[in-house]
Write an enzyme that holds these catalytic residues in place. Sequence first.
Site, PDB file in Angstrom:
ATOM      1  N   SER A 141     -14.525  10.494   4.825  1.00 50.47           N
ATOM      2  CA  SER A 141     -14.936  11.875   5.107  1.00 50.47           C
ATOM      3  C   SER A 141     -15.506  12.474   3.832  1.00 50.47           C
ATOM      4  O   SER A 141     -15.184  12.028   2.721  1.00 50.47           O
ATOM      5  CB  SER A 141     -13.721  12.700   5.525  1.00 50.47           C
ATOM      6  N   TYR A 154      -5.111  16.135   4.010  1.00 49.89           N
ATOM      7  CA  TYR A 154      -6.200  15.308   4.550  1.00 49.89           C
ATOM      8  C   TYR A 154      -7.074  14.743   3.427  1.00 49.89           C
ATOM      9  O   TYR A 154      -7.460  13.566   3.456  1.00 49.89           O
ATOM     10  CB  TYR A 154      -7.026  16.187   5.499  1.00 49.89           C
TER      11      TYR A 154
HETATM   12  P1  NAP Z   1     -11.901  12.519  17.689  1.00 47.35           P
HETATM   13  O1  NAP Z   1     -13.055  13.123  18.401  1.00 47.35           O
HETATM   14  O2  NAP Z   1     -10.578  13.203  17.725  1.00 47.35           O
HETATM   15  O3  NAP Z   1     -11.742  10.994  18.187  1.00 47.35           O
HETATM   16  C1  NAP Z   1     -10.762  10.183  17.601  1.00 47.35           C
HETATM   17  C2  NAP Z   1     -10.201   9.237  18.652  1.00 47.35           C
HETATM   18  O4  NAP Z   1      -9.099   8.526  18.010  1.00 47.35           O
HETATM   19  C3  NAP Z   1      -9.592   9.985  19.845  1.00 47.35           C
HETATM   20  O5  NAP Z   1      -9.828   9.297  21.048  1.00 47.35           O
HETATM   21  C4  NAP Z   1      -8.114  10.005  19.480  1.00 47.35           C
HETATM   22  O6  NAP Z   1      -7.278  10.130  20.628  1.00 47.35           O
HETATM   23  C5  NAP Z   1      -7.957   8.656  18.831  1.00 47.35           C
HETATM   24  N1  NAP Z   1      -6.744   8.564  18.032  1.00 47.35           N
HETATM   25  C6  NAP Z   1      -6.082   9.558  17.375  1.00 47.35           C
HETATM   26  N2  NAP Z   1      -4.968   9.087  16.814  1.00 47.35           N
HETATM   27  C7  NAP Z   1      -4.910   7.766  17.118  1.00 47.35           C
HETATM   28  C8  NAP Z   1      -3.957   6.762  16.854  1.00 47.35           C
HETATM   29  N3  NAP Z   1      -2.830   7.021  16.187  1.00 47.35           N
HETATM   30  N4  NAP Z   1      -4.199   5.501  17.291  1.00 47.35           N
HETATM   31  C9  NAP Z   1      -5.312   5.228  18.006  1.00 47.35           C
HETATM   32  N5  NAP Z   1      -6.231   6.166  18.324  1.00 47.35           N
HETATM   33  C10 NAP Z   1      -6.034   7.423  17.890  1.00 47.35           C
HETATM   34  O7  NAP Z   1     -12.233  12.329  16.134  1.00 47.35           O
HETATM   35  P2  NAP Z   1     -13.651  12.146  15.393  1.00 47.35           P
HETATM   36  O8  NAP Z   1     -14.160  13.473  15.025  1.00 47.35           O
HETATM   37  O9  NAP Z   1     -14.509  11.230  16.166  1.00 47.35           O
HETATM   38  O10 NAP Z   1     -13.154  11.449  14.041  1.00 47.35           O
HETATM   39  C11 NAP Z   1     -13.164  10.044  13.880  1.00 47.35           C
HETATM   40  C12 NAP Z   1     -12.951   9.727  12.397  1.00 47.35           C
HETATM   41  O11 NAP Z   1     -13.971  10.341  11.628  1.00 47.35           O
HETATM   42  C13 NAP Z   1     -11.620  10.219  11.832  1.00 47.35           C
HETATM   43  O12 NAP Z   1     -11.117   9.280  10.901  1.00 47.35           O
HETATM   44  C14 NAP Z   1     -12.005  11.494  11.096  1.00 47.35           C
HETATM   45  O13 NAP Z   1     -11.114  11.810  10.034  1.00 47.35           O
HETATM   46  C15 NAP Z   1     -13.378  11.110  10.587  1.00 47.35           C
HETATM   47  N6  NAP Z   1     -14.249  12.250  10.286  1.00 47.35           N
HETATM   48  C16 NAP Z   1     -14.693  13.064  11.285  1.00 47.35           C
HETATM   49  C17 NAP Z   1     -15.542  14.124  10.963  1.00 47.35           C
HETATM   50  C18 NAP Z   1     -16.099  15.048  12.019  1.00 47.35           C
HETATM   51  O14 NAP Z   1     -16.799  15.999  11.646  1.00 47.35           O
HETATM   52  N7  NAP Z   1     -15.859  14.821  13.295  1.00 47.35           N
HETATM   53  C19 NAP Z   1     -15.911  14.338   9.647  1.00 47.35           C
HETATM   54  C20 NAP Z   1     -15.429  13.489   8.662  1.00 47.35           C
HETATM   55  C21 NAP Z   1     -14.613  12.443   9.004  1.00 47.35           C
HETATM   56  P3  NAP Z   1      -6.739  11.620  21.010  1.00 47.35           P
HETATM   57  O15 NAP Z   1      -7.932  12.488  21.223  1.00 47.35           O
HETATM   58  O16 NAP Z   1      -5.946  11.379  22.265  1.00 47.35           O
HETATM   59  O17 NAP Z   1      -5.908  12.082  19.846  1.00 47.35           O
END
Ligand code: NAP
Length: 252
Positions: A141, A154
């Site tokens: 991130s 975080y």
């Molecule tokens: P998201 O929309 O919440 O999708 C994440 C997926 O992972 C969801 O289906 C979630 O299920 C699942 N998950 C959560 N905890 C888990 C676990 N313990 N074991 C297996 N699966 C799990 O998140 P995202 O925004 O796509 O983020 C994905 C990654 O990118 C993360 O590492 C995040 O820190 C990073 N990131 C995101 C952003 C952003 O702007 N979106 C920016 C920087 C970094 P549930 O929904 O049921 O919890």
Amino acid sequence: MKLANKHIFVTGGAKGIGEAIVRDAAAESASVTFIDIDEYAGNRLASELSADGKSVAFFSADVASFDQLKTAFESGVNRFGEVTGVVNNAGVNSHADPVKMTDKEWDDFFAIDMKPVWLTAKLALPAMRKAKAGSIVNICSIHGRLTYPGFFPYGAAKSAVLGLTRNLALDEGRHQIRVNAVSPGYILTELTKTWLSGESGRLERANSIQPLGRMGEPFEVAKVVTFLLSDKSTYVSGSDWAVDGGLGARSA
Ligand code: NAP
């Protein structure tokens, strides 16, 4: 066909950035095994892609449990052969108060946002070392370098993911295994939308600071991940790819 003959293992692949990574890898001819705790969304995505002729398998598993990860990983290997690429994507936000946060909350958070980088390496490296090939991509991130008030701890977890990326890249390079990080800025997923809606004016402020005038879409992260998994990036290792629309270049 950038990923023909590759088998990619993706965590948190049912929704958001992970879903886009699964879709793009499958579209580029990879076999894809993905896990998530959202069983309904995972099964739905796997059914859709399988009906479209893609080689995709979904297993419900929590990245915080080594046993669940191992079972899902081995099921994927039984289905598609050895894993050639891993994407550590599953992650959650944390907005803890350092005084009120409990030991358990701390451990539970790092068990999701940091430790799986090591656990998936334990599972994938033996076959990768034998094959003298492999690519691991850790979704980090912008918070790995610059964080934001109210995100404790975080930033620490994501900085650790960067550190683990460097450790693994240096130690596994002699086996021709490449390890890289991808650091998204603001990407429009459920995780981000939930945070943006948490305070009035936050969405407007977040939009106003974007150098490209908009936030990113999950597929824009996935395209970079596919490149790093592919043989188009054979001399790229130990690096951190910012996919933040230029936000990381901005001073307050
Ligand atoms: P998201 O929309 O919440 O999708 C994440 C997926 O992972 C969801 O289906 C979630 O299920 C699942 N998950 C959560 N905890 C888990 C676990 N313990 N074991 C297996 N699966 C799990 O998140 P995202 O925004 O796509 O983020 C994905 C990654 O990118 C993360 O590492 C995040 O820190 C990073 N990131 C995101 C952003 C952003 O702007 N979106 C920016 C920087 C970094 P549930 O929904 O049921 O919890």
